[in-house]
Design an enzyme around this catalytic site. Structure first.
Site, PDB file in Angstrom:
ATOM      1  N   GLU A  63      -9.580  -7.235  -4.911  1.00  0.00           N
ATOM      2  CA  GLU A  63      -9.535  -7.202  -3.759  1.00  0.00           C
ATOM      3  C   GLU A  63     -10.942  -7.038  -2.926  1.00  0.00           C
ATOM      4  O   GLU A  63     -11.494  -6.100  -3.260  1.00  0.00           O
ATOM      5  CB  GLU A  63      -8.731  -5.966  -2.941  1.00  0.00           C
ATOM      6  CG  GLU A  63      -8.522  -5.984  -1.606  1.00  0.00           C
ATOM      7  CD  GLU A  63      -7.683  -4.882  -0.941  1.00  0.00           C
ATOM      8  OE1 GLU A  63      -6.567  -4.753  -1.586  1.00  0.00           O
ATOM      9  OE2 GLU A  63      -7.882  -4.270  -0.009  1.00  0.00           O
ATOM     10  N   GLU A  87     -16.258  -4.160   7.564  1.00  0.00           N
ATOM     11  CA  GLU A  87     -16.100  -3.003   8.103  1.00  0.00           C
ATOM     12  C   GLU A  87     -17.174  -1.840   7.858  1.00  0.00           C
ATOM     13  O   GLU A  87     -17.642  -1.216   8.834  1.00  0.00           O
ATOM     14  CB  GLU A  87     -14.923  -2.334   7.242  1.00  0.00           C
ATOM     15  CG  GLU A  87     -14.536  -0.789   7.721  1.00  0.00           C
ATOM     16  CD  GLU A  87     -13.382  -0.232   6.765  1.00  0.00           C
ATOM     17  OE1 GLU A  87     -12.649  -0.928   6.225  1.00  0.00           O
ATOM     18  OE2 GLU A  87     -13.038   0.997   7.009  1.00  0.00           O
ATOM     19  N   LYS A 128       0.855  -1.084  -0.313  1.00  0.00           N
ATOM     20  CA  LYS A 128       0.087   0.161  -0.050  1.00  0.00           C
ATOM     21  C   LYS A 128       1.061   1.216  -0.117  1.00  0.00           C
ATOM     22  O   LYS A 128       1.590   1.377   0.997  1.00  0.00           O
ATOM     23  CB  LYS A 128      -0.921   0.014   1.167  1.00  0.00           C
ATOM     24  CG  LYS A 128      -1.591   1.196   1.482  1.00  0.00           C
ATOM     25  CD  LYS A 128      -2.511   0.938   2.713  1.00  0.00           C
ATOM     26  CE  LYS A 128      -3.485   2.345   3.025  1.00  0.00           C
ATOM     27  NZ  LYS A 128      -4.411   2.132   3.967  1.00  0.00           N
ATOM     28  N   GLU A 154      -3.635   7.006   1.762  1.00  0.00           N
ATOM     29  CA  GLU A 154      -4.001   7.215   3.175  1.00  0.00           C
ATOM     30  C   GLU A 154      -2.773   7.496   4.180  1.00  0.00           C
ATOM     31  O   GLU A 154      -2.486   7.110   5.145  1.00  0.00           O
ATOM     32  CB  GLU A 154      -4.958   6.080   3.802  1.00  0.00           C
ATOM     33  CG  GLU A 154      -6.017   5.875   3.087  1.00  0.00           C
ATOM     34  CD  GLU A 154      -6.925   5.195   3.508  1.00  0.00           C
ATOM     35  OE1 GLU A 154      -6.747   4.021   4.368  1.00  0.00           O
ATOM     36  OE2 GLU A 154      -8.161   4.888   3.526  1.00  0.00           O
ATOM     37  N   ASP A 171     -14.944   2.376  -1.537  1.00  0.00           N
ATOM     38  CA  ASP A 171     -14.183   1.605  -0.142  1.00  0.00           C
ATOM     39  C   ASP A 171     -15.172   0.490   0.457  1.00  0.00           C
ATOM     40  O   ASP A 171     -15.823   0.476   1.614  1.00  0.00           O
ATOM     41  CB  ASP A 171     -13.772   2.486   0.776  1.00  0.00           C
ATOM     42  CG  ASP A 171     -12.846   1.611   1.735  1.00  0.00           C
ATOM     43  OD1 ASP A 171     -12.398   0.826   1.410  1.00  0.00           O
ATOM     44  OD2 ASP A 171     -12.364   2.221   2.835  1.00  0.00           O
ATOM     45  N   ARG A 224      -1.120  -2.065  -4.386  1.00  0.00           N
ATOM     46  CA  ARG A 224      -2.516  -1.908  -4.408  1.00  0.00           C
ATOM     47  C   ARG A 224      -2.715  -0.561  -5.251  1.00  0.00           C
ATOM     48  O   ARG A 224      -1.971   0.341  -5.259  1.00  0.00           O
ATOM     49  CB  ARG A 224      -2.802  -1.669  -3.024  1.00  0.00           C
ATOM     50  CG  ARG A 224      -2.982  -2.999  -2.127  1.00  0.00           C
ATOM     51  CD  ARG A 224      -3.246  -2.842  -0.643  1.00  0.00           C
ATOM     52  NE  ARG A 224      -4.607  -2.865  -0.267  1.00  0.00           N
ATOM     53  CZ  ARG A 224      -5.056  -2.023   0.399  1.00  0.00           C
ATOM     54  NH1 ARG A 224      -4.529  -1.009   0.633  1.00  0.00           N
ATOM     55  NH2 ARG A 224      -6.482  -2.211   0.638  1.00  0.00           N
ATOM     56  N   TRP A 279     -13.452  12.862   3.105  1.00  0.00           N
ATOM     57  CA  TRP A 279     -13.787  11.766   4.234  1.00  0.00           C
ATOM     58  C   TRP A 279     -15.258  11.912   4.957  1.00  0.00           C
ATOM     59  O   TRP A 279     -15.721  11.402   5.672  1.00  0.00           O
ATOM     60  CB  TRP A 279     -12.736  12.199   5.495  1.00  0.00           C
ATOM     61  CG  TRP A 279     -11.405  11.556   4.949  1.00  0.00           C
ATOM     62  CD1 TRP A 279     -10.991  10.490   3.908  1.00  0.00           C
ATOM     63  CD2 TRP A 279     -10.293  12.051   5.314  1.00  0.00           C
ATOM     64  NE1 TRP A 279      -9.737  10.361   4.029  1.00  0.00           N
ATOM     65  CE2 TRP A 279      -9.147  11.262   5.019  1.00  0.00           C
ATOM     66  CE3 TRP A 279      -9.952  12.883   6.616  1.00  0.00           C
ATOM     67  CZ2 TRP A 279      -7.796  11.192   5.188  1.00  0.00           C
ATOM     68  CZ3 TRP A 279      -8.335  12.661   6.790  1.00  0.00           C
ATOM     69  CH2 TRP A 279      -7.618  12.211   6.377  1.00  0.00           C
ATOM     70  N   ARG A 295     -13.160  11.378  -5.560  1.00  0.00           N
ATOM     71  CA  ARG A 295     -12.404  10.131  -4.977  1.00  0.00           C
ATOM     72  C   ARG A 295     -12.633   8.952  -5.878  1.00  0.00           C
ATOM     73  O   ARG A 295     -11.523   8.101  -6.058  1.00  0.00           O
ATOM     74  CB  ARG A 295     -12.699   9.961  -3.479  1.00  0.00           C
ATOM     75  CG  ARG A 295     -12.158   8.596  -3.036  1.00  0.00           C
ATOM     76  CD  ARG A 295     -12.269   8.510  -1.629  1.00  0.00           C
ATOM     77  NE  ARG A 295     -12.140   7.116  -1.055  1.00  0.00           N
ATOM     78  CZ  ARG A 295     -12.406   6.851   0.229  1.00  0.00           C
ATOM     79  NH1 ARG A 295     -12.791   7.645   1.247  1.00  0.00           N
ATOM     80  NH2 ARG A 295     -12.028   5.431   0.496  1.00  0.00           N
ATOM     81  N   HIS A 298     -20.899   5.684   1.694  1.00  0.00           N
ATOM     82  CA  HIS A 298     -20.012   6.370   2.602  1.00  0.00           C
ATOM     83  C   HIS A 298     -20.551   7.113   3.631  1.00  0.00           C
ATOM     84  O   HIS A 298     -20.134   8.317   3.911  1.00  0.00           O
ATOM     85  CB  HIS A 298     -18.853   6.911   2.016  1.00  0.00           C
ATOM     86  CG  HIS A 298     -17.412   6.745   2.636  1.00  0.00           C
ATOM     87  ND1 HIS A 298     -17.351   7.140   4.041  1.00  0.00           N
ATOM     88  CD2 HIS A 298     -16.255   6.161   2.328  1.00  0.00           C
ATOM     89  CE1 HIS A 298     -16.246   6.798   4.487  1.00  0.00           C
ATOM     90  NE2 HIS A 298     -15.437   6.103   3.338  1.00  0.00           N
TER      91      HIS A 298
HETATM   92  C1  GCV Z   1      -5.783  -0.877   5.810  1.00  0.00           C
HETATM   93  C2  GCV Z   1     -10.000   1.805   4.246  1.00  0.00           C
HETATM   94  C3  GCV Z   1     -10.213   1.438   5.705  1.00  0.00           C
HETATM   95  C4  GCV Z   1      -8.708   1.227   6.414  1.00  0.00           C
HETATM   96  C5  GCV Z   1      -7.832   0.447   5.368  1.00  0.00           C
HETATM   97  C6  GCV Z   1      -7.981   0.927   4.070  1.00  0.00           C
HETATM   98  C7  GCV Z   1      -7.270   0.170   3.077  1.00  0.00           C
HETATM   99  O1  GCV Z   1      -9.786   3.211   4.324  1.00  0.00           O
HETATM  100  O2  GCV Z   1     -10.862   2.093   6.665  1.00  0.00           O
HETATM  101  O3  GCV Z   1      -8.718   0.750   7.623  1.00  0.00           O
HETATM  102  O4  GCV Z   1      -6.623   0.413   5.926  1.00  0.00           O
HETATM  103  O5  GCV Z   1      -9.194   1.162   3.501  1.00  0.00           O
HETATM  104  O6  GCV Z   1      -7.726  -0.735   2.366  1.00  0.00           O
HETATM  105  O7  GCV Z   1      -5.838   0.484   2.819  1.00  0.00           O
END
Ligand code: GCV
Length: 745
Positions: free
Chosen positions: A432, A438, A324, A328, A410, A361, A587, A381, A565
């Site tokens: 993925e 989540e 990654k 973020e 996401d 990724r 966000w 986004r 979201h």
């Molecule tokens: C592992 C989202 C999730 C994060 C995660 C990210 C990603 O933003 O909230 O927890 O981080 O995806 O897939 O890298």
């Protein structure tokens, strides 16, 4: 290994005792005793009397070469399964002895000539084996020297293990042993789990307790659970696992953690599972072994080459790296003015001599900082990953795969397939999926994800202006761009592995679809229910019915009609469509739904962000017009007035409200169906599911009420006639906070 074998033997004895007891009571449905869920779908409980008699005759002993750890794992599983279902340990039949009635013969054919002599339908078996490839298998009830046997044949050890699991699955589902005839192979070569497990044993977005990897105690103390993890995954054909979080720490590449990784790899290897690690881009810099992390700096490349060599010295079949980068807040090649291909290729070259791969990724949503890093289409986004990656198609080394989330935002309850699928014909892609929920109510809400996975895999990208599902894109092109599939694991140290019984089904469904992306999610649910509870239709049918309505129910009470979201900040649990004060525009839920007096939805047409243009022309055309956009994606692509007329004649506002109501009603129906299963399910699992469903119902109401209250506030419209007002004021919902919610980074 000896320790592990002792553990297996001990568990076998317990299983036998339990099964003998159930057998005494002569019923497959008697469930007075509680089950803790540890056995997952590999329960191998005593079969009902008639089936047991048939199987006892068809499986008197096991004949296996037992010459490699994988073949030994296969015969051990057969022994365990048969011992459980028959309440009797099958005989071990020496390899070169004459066939005896009811022998289960494991035959690693390799070359057709290696099949057992005197096989009745040797030609058919050979034909199937010729098509089975390196991981497939053939299983059939046949005759050898005139004697009825069951043949499990494959071209490889792992094929024998997969075939053994497939046969046991059929038996658990009640198939008559003399009718079983299977020939199968996986569609994709790379079928991996991604653990978002941290080295301190916390799990990002994990709702099933601590990480199963006890990094502190490894490498010298090896939890027997790792082997059961491997068995469960191998039973589905999962052949890789990334052990640590994509938000990775540099320390995972230290010698100490490489040794710990090697200890896990040793346990997983016999089950055909390779280990991979997530790596942090800036590792050499952070370990103070280089002065930069610029991928074009020779010292950096040399460091990674040395590190790869070091890893492969201890783990010769190490799978490779997952990365990654520039996402973020994670470091990456863009920090040095380089692009994703520069970064991925540098790592790929370090791994290539060892046949390792890089899964890079595409989950990026920061606009590119340098002009050479791709066009910036817009502030949307959803458009940013495509904008950064599409121009790099064909620029990655052969051992790089680009890993793309199923949708462009996401892991929402529903997203259209990511526009990158079909848009990178010269790059192998990895899908993925998120198996952990989540954004779908954690392990509390019962949401079966099979339909979500299936929907994306069957999405027709129309790439090349012809039918081309996402599944076909992953399987690659003639010139060898074969991709793979990854699932963000929902596994933890909780006794039932996934935090709730029904979340086991999501692991199962992910694995089955990874093996064959064309499988039907309802059929998978039926398989899972049959093995996890009982194949009896009185049990399996209602369980499947609950599962099959659960995902749409969640979409309805959370994010109907393409909303997305609008979950609580950070933890993503519960509704928070009102949030508008977070550091970055994208966000905030208000960024995604854009509800005001005039309407609601994100305009991704040419009048808005034009993200729609990232799809192939046929798809883009369909999504560009609200009249041809499937209603489930309406507000994903369009900003529409509240009085927009839906196909059923209702206004958009009335339709949104109706969906929220329907979601709640569906959960109530699921709850009622579960109550009817009380006589058929053991108390422990029954009560646990019942409690979770009751909570889900309360929370579906909460979602409904909070969202209706908020959207009504935004629209200023009265509630449609006959609609119940939210239980509390909007202020009440806004004030709810959830300190210490699990799984939050
Ligand atoms: C592992 C989202 C999730 C994060 C995660 C990210 C990603 O933003 O909230 O927890 O981080 O995806 O897939 O890298």
């Amino acid at each position: 290994m000896e320790r592990l074998l002792r553990h297996v033997r001990a568990r076998l004895m317990v299983a036998l005792a339990l099964n003998a007891l159930l057998g005494l009571f002569g019923t497959h449905l008697a469930h007075a005793a509680g089950e803790d869920g540890y056995d997952l779908w590999l329960r191998y409980r005593a079969l009902p009397a008639a089936q047991r008699t048939a199987l006892a005759a068809a499986a008197t002993g096991i004949q296996s070469p037992d010459d490699t750890p994988t073949v030994r794992a296969a015969s051990a599983e057969l022994k365990r399964g048969l011992a459980g279902m028959l309440a009797r340990v099958p005989d071990a039949i020496p390899v070169n002895s004459r066939a005896r009635v009811g022998t289960v013969v494991l035959a690693r054919a390799g070359l057709p000539a290696n099949l057992p002599a005197d096989l009745a339908d040797a030609d058919a078996v050979r034909r199937h084996l010729a098509a089975a490839g390196a991981e497939g298998y053939v299983v059939r009830h046949t005759r050898q020297g005139g004697v009825p046997i069951t043949l499990i044949a494959a071209n490889s050890d792992i094929g024998l293990l997969y075939g053994s699991f497939a046969w046991l699955r059929q038996l658990q589902l009640g198939a008559a042993p003399d009718r079983i005839a299977l020939a199968d192979k996986p569609a994709l070569p790379l079928r991996v789990l991604n653990h978002w497990d941290n080295l301190d044993r916390t799990v990002e977005r994990g709702y099933a307790g601590e990480s199963i990897w006890n990094w502190w105690e490894l490498p010298n103390i090896v939890d027997p659970r790792y082997m059961d993890y491997a068995r469960a995954n191998a039973s589905l054909g999962i052949n890789g696992t990334v052990l640590n979080n994509v938000n990775a720490k540099a320390e995972v590449l230290s010698p100490a953690f490489i040794a710990k990784t090697a200890a896990i790899a040793d346990v997983l290897r016999p089950y055909g599972i390779r280990v991979y690690l997530s790596v942090r881009w800036s590792t050499p810099l952070e370990l103070k072994e280089t002065t930069t992390a610029d991928p074009l700096d020779p010292a950096v490349a040399a460091w990674w080459t040395r590190k790869a060599d070091e890893i492969y010295r201890t783990i010769p079949d190490f799978g490779g790296f997952l990365v990654k980068a520039n996402s973020e807040g994670q470091p990456g090649p863009q920090d040095y003015g380089r692009n994703h291909a520069d970064g991925a290729n540098m790592l790929a070259r370090a791994l290539a001599p060892h046949k390792g791969i890089v899964m890079w990724r595409a989950f990026v949503y920061n606009p590119p900082a340098h002009p050479n890093q791709g066009r910036e289409r817009s502030g949307d986004r959803a458009a940013q990953a495509y904008d950064q990656f599409k121009p790099l198609d064909g620029k990655f080394d052969r051992n790089v795969l680009v890993q793309v989330k199923n949708g462009a935002i996401d892991f929402q309850p529903r997203e259209p397939a990511h526009p990158l699928f079909g848009a990178m014909p010269d790059t192998p892609l990895v899908m993925e999926f998120q198996v952990t929920k989540e954004y779908l109510g954690f392990a509390t809400h019962l949401v079966y994800l099979g339909p979500l996975f299936q929907e994306t895999l069957r999405f027709d990208t129309r790439a090349g202006n012809k039918p081309m599902t996402v599944a076909r894109v992953l399987e690659g092109t003639q010139d060898g761009h074969v991709g793979g599939i990854a699932g963000v694991a929902n596994i933890g140290a909780s006794r039932n592995w996934t935090g709730s019984t029904f979340d086991q089904a999501n692991w199962y469904a992910y694995g089955r679809l990874a093996w064959n992306p064309d499988l039907d999610s309802r059929a998978i649910a039926r398989e899972w229910a049959g093995q996890t509870f009982a194949p009896d239709a009185r049990v399996a049918d209602p369980v499947v019915a609950i599962m099959m309505r659960s995902r749409e129910a969640a979409v309805d009470y959370m994010t109907p009609l393409g909303l997305h979201h609008i979950m609580g900040t950070g933890h993503h649990y519960g509704p928070a469509p009102w949030v508008d004060d977070l550091g970055r525009a994208d966000w905030n839920p208000v960024y995604y739904h854009r509800a005001d007096r005039n309407g609601i939805g994100f305009d991704r047409t040419s009048k808005g962000s034009n993200a729609v243009a990232q799809y192939a022309p046929d798809v883009a055309r369909r999504f560009a017009d609200p009249a041809t956009t499937p209603p489930e994606f309406l507000l994903w692509f369009h900003h529409l007035p509240w009085d927009y007329r839906m196909p059923d004649g209702r206004t958009l506002w009335a339709d949104i409200v109706a969906h929220y109501d329907h979601g709640v009603a569906e959960v109530a129906a699921m709850q009622a169906d579960w109550q009817r299963l009380r006589p058929f399910v053991d108390v422990q699992r029954f009560d646990d599911v019942a409690q979770r469903l009751a909570q889900q119902r309360r929370e579906a109401e909460w979602w409904r009420d909070a969202c209706i209250a908020y959207f009504q506030h935004q629209s200023g419209l009265p509630l449609p006639a006959g609609v119940r007002a939210p239980a509390q004021s909007l202020e009440y919902y806004r004030k709810q906070t959830f300190p210490f919610a699990p799984g939050h980074g």
